[in-house]
Scaffold this active site. Structure first.
Site, PDB file in Angstrom:
ATOM      1  N   ASP A 244      20.020   7.739   9.463  1.00  0.00           N
ATOM      2  CA  ASP A 244      21.221   8.422   9.909  1.00  0.00           C
ATOM      3  C   ASP A 244      22.220   7.346  10.350  1.00  0.00           C
ATOM      4  O   ASP A 244      21.836   6.208  10.609  1.00  0.00           O
ATOM      5  CB  ASP A 244      20.823   9.330  11.077  1.00  0.00           C
ATOM      6  CG  ASP A 244      22.031   9.890  11.775  1.00  0.00           C
ATOM      7  OD1 ASP A 244      22.897  10.447  11.091  1.00  0.00           O
ATOM      8  OD2 ASP A 244      22.111   9.742  13.008  1.00  0.00           O
ATOM      9  N   ARG A 245      23.521   7.702  10.432  1.00  0.00           N
ATOM     10  CA  ARG A 245      24.521   6.700  10.835  1.00  0.00           C
ATOM     11  C   ARG A 245      24.843   6.806  12.337  1.00  0.00           C
ATOM     12  O   ARG A 245      24.361   6.017  13.125  1.00  0.00           O
ATOM     13  CB  ARG A 245      25.786   6.881   9.984  1.00  0.00           C
ATOM     14  CG  ARG A 245      26.730   5.700  10.035  1.00  0.00           C
ATOM     15  CD  ARG A 245      28.091   6.020   9.412  1.00  0.00           C
ATOM     16  NE  ARG A 245      28.958   6.682  10.363  1.00  0.00           N
ATOM     17  CZ  ARG A 245      30.214   7.082  10.089  1.00  0.00           C
ATOM     18  NH1 ARG A 245      30.716   6.895   8.897  1.00  0.00           N
ATOM     19  NH2 ARG A 245      30.934   7.652  11.018  1.00  0.00           N
ATOM     20  N   ASP A 246      25.648   7.826  12.699  1.00  0.00           N
ATOM     21  CA  ASP A 246      26.154   7.893  14.081  1.00  0.00           C
ATOM     22  C   ASP A 246      25.028   8.181  15.077  1.00  0.00           C
ATOM     23  O   ASP A 246      24.279   9.142  14.921  1.00  0.00           O
ATOM     24  CB  ASP A 246      27.226   8.979  14.191  1.00  0.00           C
ATOM     25  CG  ASP A 246      28.390   8.713  13.241  1.00  0.00           C
ATOM     26  OD1 ASP A 246      28.652   7.535  12.965  1.00  0.00           O
ATOM     27  OD2 ASP A 246      29.017   9.686  12.779  1.00  0.00           O
TER      28      ASP A 246
ATOM     29  N   TYR B 127      33.335  12.156  16.685  1.00  0.00           N
ATOM     30  CA  TYR B 127      33.655  11.850  15.303  1.00  0.00           C
ATOM     31  C   TYR B 127      34.367  10.507  15.202  1.00  0.00           C
ATOM     32  O   TYR B 127      35.280  10.216  15.958  1.00  0.00           O
ATOM     33  CB  TYR B 127      34.528  12.945  14.701  1.00  0.00           C
ATOM     34  CG  TYR B 127      33.788  14.239  14.588  1.00  0.00           C
ATOM     35  CD1 TYR B 127      32.643  14.324  13.799  1.00  0.00           C
ATOM     36  CD2 TYR B 127      34.208  15.367  15.285  1.00  0.00           C
ATOM     37  CE1 TYR B 127      31.933  15.501  13.697  1.00  0.00           C
ATOM     38  CE2 TYR B 127      33.505  16.558  15.187  1.00  0.00           C
ATOM     39  CZ  TYR B 127      32.368  16.616  14.388  1.00  0.00           C
ATOM     40  OH  TYR B 127      31.665  17.774  14.290  1.00  0.00           O
TER      41      TYR B 127
ATOM     42  N   HIS C 281      31.594  17.453   3.284  1.00  0.00           N
ATOM     43  CA  HIS C 281      31.884  18.895   3.360  1.00  0.00           C
ATOM     44  C   HIS C 281      31.695  19.448   4.771  1.00  0.00           C
ATOM     45  O   HIS C 281      31.093  18.824   5.628  1.00  0.00           O
ATOM     46  CB  HIS C 281      30.957  19.660   2.403  1.00  0.00           C
ATOM     47  CG  HIS C 281      31.010  19.143   1.008  1.00  0.00           C
ATOM     48  ND1 HIS C 281      29.946  18.500   0.412  1.00  0.00           N
ATOM     49  CD2 HIS C 281      32.014  19.138   0.103  1.00  0.00           C
ATOM     50  CE1 HIS C 281      30.278  18.140  -0.815  1.00  0.00           C
ATOM     51  NE2 HIS C 281      31.532  18.504  -1.024  1.00  0.00           N
TER      52      HIS C 281
ATOM     53  N   CYS D  96      27.664  23.438   1.107  1.00  0.00           N
ATOM     54  CA  CYS D  96      27.187  22.564   0.033  1.00  0.00           C
ATOM     55  C   CYS D  96      25.682  22.360   0.145  1.00  0.00           C
ATOM     56  O   CYS D  96      25.056  22.830   1.081  1.00  0.00           O
ATOM     57  CB  CYS D  96      27.893  21.218   0.137  1.00  0.00           C
ATOM     58  SG  CYS D  96      27.440  20.354   1.646  1.00  0.00           S
TER      59      CYS D  96
ATOM     60  N   ARG E 288      24.903  18.555   2.718  1.00  0.00           N
ATOM     61  CA  ARG E 288      25.036  18.388   4.167  1.00  0.00           C
ATOM     62  C   ARG E 288      23.651  18.521   4.807  1.00  0.00           C
ATOM     63  O   ARG E 288      22.986  19.539   4.660  1.00  0.00           O
ATOM     64  CB  ARG E 288      25.987  19.467   4.703  1.00  0.00           C
ATOM     65  CG  ARG E 288      26.225  19.419   6.192  1.00  0.00           C
ATOM     66  CD  ARG E 288      27.369  20.382   6.572  1.00  0.00           C
ATOM     67  NE  ARG E 288      27.337  20.701   7.988  1.00  0.00           N
ATOM     68  CZ  ARG E 288      27.832  19.902   8.930  1.00  0.00           C
ATOM     69  NH1 ARG E 288      28.389  18.749   8.595  1.00  0.00           N
ATOM     70  NH2 ARG E 288      27.762  20.241  10.195  1.00  0.00           N
TER      71      ARG E 288
HETATM   72 ZN   LIG Z   1      28.084  18.264   1.269  1.00  0.00          ZN
END
Ligand SMILES: [Zn+2]
Length: 632
Positions: free
Chosen positions: A254-256, A265, A337, A354, A357
């Site tokens: 994962d990033r954040d 964000y 998305h 989508c 996600r």
């Molecule tokens: Zn997506």
């Protein structure tokens, strides 16, 4: 018939002492000339027409390879009267070349899936496809800038200004070229180099150069040190493992909150800052030859808070910061998305439900396909239950890191396989501890059989939940289904607790009722287990759904597991997790730091637990028949 051109005219001045009287491409690597290694790789990928450009000691190369019949190939030569630069000989002989051709440099050792490179070039209909790779010193390398679709935008020679962030992408000197794209330069008479002159000139003309990003093995062997490194890599098996054709495990990140500090964000690159020691962790994964792939939800794009170009800058910064400490990522996948509408600047095309996600797994599957990932031995590491749910959906092992959201987002009721304080600890766990612990778990569980119920106890922060998962892994290898019940789910909300010892902190009647329910299960049954939110200090809204059948091994895990009489009566095995006081105290301290307590508060809590919890649990240590040691 695929055509490959190998540039083998170089003299090899820097390698002179090793070469004696042979040209550089003939340098011996494990009993074969370097050039032969390249030709065999090309042959493996259906390149049956090889053209070698020769100059220095051309006759030696020609004498060895002849017309290629020995290898069941057609080998031809272009003899340069004087060196024309890497592109010169090709430009001068365009008439002889196929519509698309592969270019390799005669001093590189490589193991690249050339078929995939070729197919990508054809699909992209690129004028040229350049094999680009990250390295561990991008700050002093010539870098290639690409857009979100991997179209090459610019070449940036070293040195780089510190206020620009480029992707960690270096031209590795392996290309596929469409002949027609080179026609404007065919009359060029001066020596000309692909990297320095021809590709930048093609960009200026607006031609389509595609950046094929890969971390497959490719190294130049043009100095004694590099030659030695290549030989070491060959003997250690690193080169054989270096191609995408070999399935190897990945670390999905994962990033954040996992790599960079969670600050809501992130919309600008200046907002992205790495958590301490994540470069160390990523570098360790790189060195262990595990693919390192970021999977991140970035709904900021759908909301219109950040363009995809901004996001590219943010990711360039991420790569730059990691690169400064010698670490690199194999790929970054993001979902732009978001399903909910109603944001002022939103992009309606991205406001969709989508399948990429998280916790949906389309991005993981795309990476799996592209990088040929060995999924059962791969890991997903993240700071939220969304990441853990993603791991579960994709069939990956999971680690919750206690940075960022600290697993307390309460989005999904799901238990991580393991918890580590941060990414550094996760890397150390996966690479140093896990293999040994799993072998121990196999040995300690040989007597367990389907339908057994286990109580697993021990002091706080001694590693009980780790061991519960290790037992599950060991039994799963024997095809025995396992359910883990964490008794911490029945911890009372902070305000409902009394100061009457460890048992008083739990809703005991509910636990006893649950144990009875499990005991009486006669068919596959779905159950909800409560879970406790460590930060909010109350029950999560989300419950964990588990299915249990009579053949499941059920593990009841928690500090009080060996103190509940009802549990002892209904289980067949008692496990105790032991741990040195030094390690446990360290874990205890880190645990409560992650929950936001001060050093003073932690000290007071530790002393209180020493009084009302430790003695009673230590006294239960004599009951178990199996002791797991949580150290190696
Ligand atoms: Zn997506």
């Amino acid at each position: 018939m695929r055509q490959a051109i190998i540039l083998a005219g170089g003299k090899g001045t820097r390698l002179q002492a090793r070469l004696g009287d042979i040209p550089k491409p003939m340098v011996n690597i494990a009993g074969k000339p370097l050039l032969e290694h390249q030709i065999l790789l090309a042959k493996q990928h259906d390149f049956s027409h090889i053209i070698i450009t020769v100059h220095y000691q051309a006759e030696k190369i020609k004498a060895y390879f002849g017309d290629g019949k020995k290898w069941n190939l057609t080998i031809e030569y272009i003899e340069e009267q004087q060196p024309l630069g890497t592109a010169g000989a090709i430009l001068a002989n365009l008439n002889y070349l196929a519509d698309n051709f592969l270019v390799m440099y005669g001093d590189t050792m490589l193991n690249v899936d050339l078929s995939q490179l070729w197919q990508t070039h054809i699909q992209q209909q690129a004028d040229s496809t350049l094999f680009l790779h990250p390295n561990d010193h991008p700050q002093d390398s010539d870098l290639v800038e690409t857009d979100n679709n991997d179209r090459i935008l610019a070449f940036h020679p070293y040195p780089h200004s510190s206020d620009h962030y480029y992707p960690n992408l270096v031209n590795a000197a392996l290309y596929i070229i469409q002949k027609n794209a080179l026609l404007p330069w065919r009359e060029f008479k001066n020596p000309i180099d692909f990297g320095k002159e021809l590709f930048p000139a093609m960009l200026r003309k607006g031609l389509y150069l595609y950046g094929y990003r890969s971390t497959e093995y490719i190294k130049d062997a043009g100095t004694p040190e590099r030659l030695d490194k290549v030989c070491t890599d060959l003997y250690s098996g690193k080169i054989q493992r270096g191609s995408l054709q070999i399935s190897i495990p990945a670390i999905f990140l994962d990033r954040d909150g996992t790599l960079n500090h969670e600050i809501g964000y992130i919309r600008f690159s200046q907002d992205l800052n790495l958590i301490d020691n994540v470069s160390y962790a990523v570098k360790r994964f790189n060195q262990a030859e595990l693919r390192t792939i970021v999977i991140t939800n970035q709904p900021v794009v759908a909301r219109g808070d950040c363009t995809e170009a901004d996001l590219k800058q943010i990711h360039n910064k991420l790569e730059t910061l990691l690169g400064r400490e010698g670490a690199y990522l194999d790929a970054i996948y993001y979902c732009p998305h978001h399903p909910d509408k109603g944001f002022p600047n939103e992009r309606s095309d991205l406001k969709i439900q989508c399948l990429c996600r998280k916790p949906e797994i389309n991005l993981v599957q795309a990476a799996q396909k592209k990088f040929n990932v060995d999924m059962p031995n791969s890991w997903f590491i993240g700071d939220s239950t969304i990441d853990i749910q993603t791991a579960k959906n994709a069939g990956l092992r999971s680690i919750l890191v206690r940075t960022g959201k600290n697993g307390c987002d309460d989005k999904y009721g799901v238990r991580p396989d393991f918890e580590c304080f941060d990414l550094q600890a996760a890397a150390d766990f996966i690479l140093d501890k896990f293999p040994t612990l799993l072998s121990q778990a196999r040995l300690l569980t040989t007597e367990l059989k389907p339908g057994d119920h286990i109580a697993l106890g021990g002091l706080a922060r001694s590693g009980k939940s780790t061991w519960a998962t290790l037992i599950r892994y060991a039994l799963t290898e024997r095809h025995i289904p396992v359910a883990i019940i964490s008794l911490d789910g029945w911890l009372k909300n902070q305000e409902d607790r009394t100061q009457d010892g460890v048992l008083s902190r739990y809703d005991l009647p509910a636990i006893v009722e649950f144990i009875a329910k499990i005991k009486n299960i006669s068919s596959l049954t779905e159950l909800n287990i409560p879970s406790y939110n460590r930060l909010a200090r109350n029950r999560n809204q989300q419950t964990e759904k588990i299915t249990i059948s009579p053949s499941h091994v059920v593990i009841f895990e928690g500090v009080i597991a060996l103190l509940i009489d009802k549990l002892q009566q209904s289980t067949s095995h008692l496990f105790y997790v032991d741990c040195s006081e030094e390690v446990r105290k360290y874990n205890f301290h880190r645990e409560y730091i992650s929950r936001g307590l001060s050093d003073m508060e932690i000290k007071a809590l530790y002393q209180a637990r020493e009084k009302d919890e430790t003695p009673v649990i230590l006294s239960s240590k004599t009951r178990p028949d199996i002791v797991c040691i949580n150290e190696i």
